[in-house]
Design a protein around this motif. Structure first.
Motif, short mmCIF file in Angstrom:
data_model
loop_
_atom_site.label_atom_id
_atom_site.label_comp_id
_atom_site.label_asym_id
_atom_site.label_seq_id
_atom_site.Cartn_x
_atom_site.Cartn_y
_atom_site.Cartn_z
N ASP A 314 0.84 -1.19 0.00
CA ASP A 314 0.00 0.00 0.00
C ASP A 314 0.88 1.24 0.00
OD1 ASP A 314 -2.35 -1.44 0.09
OD2 ASP A 314 -2.54 -1.34 2.27
N PHE A 315 0.28 2.38 -0.34
CA PHE A 315 0.99 3.65 -0.27
C PHE A 315 1.25 4.03 1.20
CE2 PHE A 315 -0.70 5.55 -4.51
CZ PHE A 315 0.32 4.90 -5.19
N THR A 316 2.39 4.63 1.44
CA THR A 316 2.70 5.19 2.75
C THR A 316 2.13 6.60 2.85
OG1 THR A 316 4.79 6.18 2.02
CG2 THR A 316 4.87 3.89 2.79
N SER A 317 2.16 7.16 4.04
CA SER A 317 1.66 8.53 4.23
C SER A 317 2.43 9.52 3.37
CB SER A 317 1.79 8.93 5.71
OG SER A 317 1.00 8.10 6.52
N ALA A 318 3.77 9.35 3.32
CA ALA A 318 4.59 10.26 2.51
C ALA A 318 4.24 10.17 1.04
CB ALA A 318 6.07 9.96 2.74
N GLN A 319 3.96 8.96 0.56
CA GLN A 319 3.63 8.78 -0.85
C GLN A 319 2.25 9.38 -1.17
OE1 GLN A 319 4.19 4.55 -0.83
NE2 GLN A 319 6.27 4.67 -1.66
N VAL A 320 1.31 9.24 -0.26
CA VAL A 320 -0.02 9.82 -0.47
C VAL A 320 0.08 11.34 -0.48
CG1 VAL A 320 -2.33 10.11 0.49
CG2 VAL A 320 -1.24 7.86 0.51
N GLN A 321 0.89 11.89 0.43
CA GLN A 321 1.05 13.34 0.47
C GLN A 321 1.70 13.85 -0.81
OE1 GLN A 321 3.15 14.81 4.00
NE2 GLN A 321 1.50 16.30 4.25
N ASP A 322 2.68 13.12 -1.29
CA ASP A 322 3.34 13.49 -2.54
C ASP A 322 2.36 13.45 -3.70
OD1 ASP A 322 5.47 13.96 -4.45
OD2 ASP A 322 5.45 11.81 -4.87
N LEU A 323 1.53 12.40 -3.76
CA LEU A 323 0.55 12.26 -4.83
C LEU A 323 -0.51 13.37 -4.74
CD1 LEU A 323 -0.36 10.61 -7.26
CD2 LEU A 323 -1.63 9.12 -5.70
N ALA A 324 -0.88 13.74 -3.53
CA ALA A 324 -1.84 14.82 -3.37
C ALA A 324 -1.28 16.13 -3.94
CB ALA A 324 -2.19 14.99 -1.89
N LEU A 325 0.00 16.38 -3.69
CA LEU A 325 0.63 17.59 -4.23
C LEU A 325 0.61 17.59 -5.75
CD1 LEU A 325 3.70 17.98 -1.84
CD2 LEU A 325 1.72 19.50 -2.00
N ARG A 326 0.79 16.42 -6.35
CA ARG A 326 0.76 16.34 -7.81
C ARG A 326 -0.64 16.66 -8.34
NH1 ARG A 326 4.39 10.91 -9.18
NH2 ARG A 326 5.62 10.94 -7.26
N HIS A 327 -1.66 16.47 -7.49
CA HIS A 327 -3.03 16.82 -7.86
C HIS A 327 -3.36 18.26 -7.50
CE1 HIS A 327 -3.51 12.44 -8.19
NE2 HIS A 327 -4.65 12.66 -8.81
N GLY A 328 -2.37 19.00 -7.00
CA GLY A 328 -2.62 20.37 -6.60
C GLY A 328 -3.32 20.49 -5.26
N LEU A 329 -3.24 19.44 -4.44
CA LEU A 329 -3.91 19.41 -3.14
C LEU A 329 -2.86 19.40 -2.03
CD1 LEU A 329 -6.49 16.62 -4.01
CD2 LEU A 329 -6.90 19.08 -4.04
#
Length: 395
Positions: A314-329
């Motif tokens: 599964d994605f880690t917290s850091a990876q989810v946060q990074d992906l959110a930034l790529r979505h502009g979130l």
């Protein structure tokens, strides 16, 4: 639709901490993988995918580069670029709004579905999985086994392994067993002839099964002869053969036991050191499946205890946060943890949720309301995408 505003930044430079971290990882890799010799710039370029002049700028430490460049450099040595590893040049004014790299300014989030394209800005690497698998496929006679539940990213990882092979000049063939008609699984002979014919067609070679198929020798022997003396002999480079959705065979144990035994035999033939070993070393296998291998297989006939085993997490917290930034979130860590708690860090569900928040189909406030979980599940089409549901969604 929500359209975040961004301000471009010229670039970043490594901090002393980031430089030391990178140099330590590079020195360890040189010791383990390069007999202790320092990597040349050309070898570093091949490993990182960065141009030589870019590597010089990074190593110089005084010339700024795009942050994505540093991320790629770090990933090549199984590192994650953290905020303490880089800094903005003093000549730049610290903006008061969220930043993204200039390369990503015009990239709109893509609706998640199926394989993540090779050039996608929304593929999240999970070190060291990608680098380890891409290195393994370069080994003679390699066997890589990828196992994970549906929509975890197996096919996306497989595509990146194949791309690494293509960059080395290898031939690549993908055979998805879902494409086979049910009648193909009538018996072993029919299945293996279909298998050989599909690989022949993918390599744009004539179907010559009639010349190599002799009922006296049996299906496995005929298939081995067809590969060794025809398919592998016709190509002048290694062949990466990826078998996707091999779960299809688990419902046909009478075929599966012989076929999986055949794959193991091919893997072992590459290790024999005899005349034919050189030919079989040209074959690199990637086997992809979603479920546990529940059919009874003799331990000495199974390929599922050989080669490199890859289980996608599964994605880690850091990876989810990074992906959110790529979505502009710009999600705070507590919101990231809430999202992970809802969907268990499942990559596809995380991307689906972030996409709908970005598109303003649903607000973060709605996402956090436990009473509306089922409504959210339906809205995000999770029921249609992923049966059975993740246990965190029904507890």
């Amino acid at each position: 639709m929500y359209q975040p505003k961004y301000r471009r930044r010229r670039g970043v430079i490594l901090t002393p901490q980031g430089s030391n971290k990178l140099q330590k990882a590079k020195s360890e890799a040189e010791f383990k993988e390069n007999s202790g010799y320092r990597y040349t710039l050309e070898k570093l370029s091949d490993r990182t995918g960065l141009a030589v002049d870019t590597l010089i700028r990074v190593n110089n430490g005084s010339t700024s580069v795009d942050k994505q460049t540093l991320k790629r450099y770090f990933r090549a040595f199984n590192l994650i670029l953290e905020p303490s590893d880089y800094s903005w040049p003093e000549t730049q004014i610290e903006p008061q709004i969220k930043e993204i790299e200039s390369d990503d300014v015009d990239v709109k989030p893509e609706f998640p579905g199926g394989q993540v394209p090779l050039d996608s800005a929304f593929y999240v690497e999970r070190p060291p999985i990608e680098s380890r698998a891409c290195e393994a496929i370069l080994q003679p006679g390699a066997l890589i086994r990828i196992k994970a539940p549906q929509l975890m990213g197996k096919t996306s990882l497989m595509a990146r392994i194949l791309e690494r092979g293509r960059k080395q000049g290898y031939q690549t063939v993908v055979l998805n067993l879902k494409l086979a008609d049910e009648k193909v699984f009538t018996n072993l002979d029919r299945f293996l002839q279909w298998f050989c014919a599909c690989v022949s067609r993918s390599l744009k070679l004539p179907n010559k099964l009639a010349d190599y198929w002799d009922e006296m020798f049996g299906s496995n022997y005929n298939t081995t002869d067809y590969f060794e003396n025809y398919l592998l002999a016709q190509i002048d480079s290694p062949l990466v053969l990826a078998l996707d959705d091999v779960d299809r065979l688990f419902t046909h144990p009478e075929i599966a036991s012989d076929f999986f035994g055949l794959l193991r035999a091919w893997y072992e033939k590459a290790k024999y050191g005899d005349r034919s070993s050189n030919i079989w070393q040209q074959l690199r296998l990637v086997v992809v499946h979603s479920t546990e291998v529940y059919i009874p297989l003799n331990i000495n006939q199974s390929p599922f205890n050989l080669g490199l085993s890859v289980e996608i997490p599964d994605f880690t917290s850091a990876q989810v946060q990074d992906l959110a930034l790529r979505h502009g979130l710009n999600l705070p860590i507590q919101d990231v943890e809430k999202l992970i708690n809802f969907v268990g860090g499942h990559p596809h569900l995380i991307r689906l949720a972030l996409y709908h928040i970005w598109a303003q189909d649903i607000s973060q406030e709605q996402m956090w309301q436990i009473a509306q979980v089922w409504k959210i599940v339906t809205k995000l089409y999770i029921i249609s995408y992923i049966p059975p549901l993740h246990p965190n969604l029904i507890r």
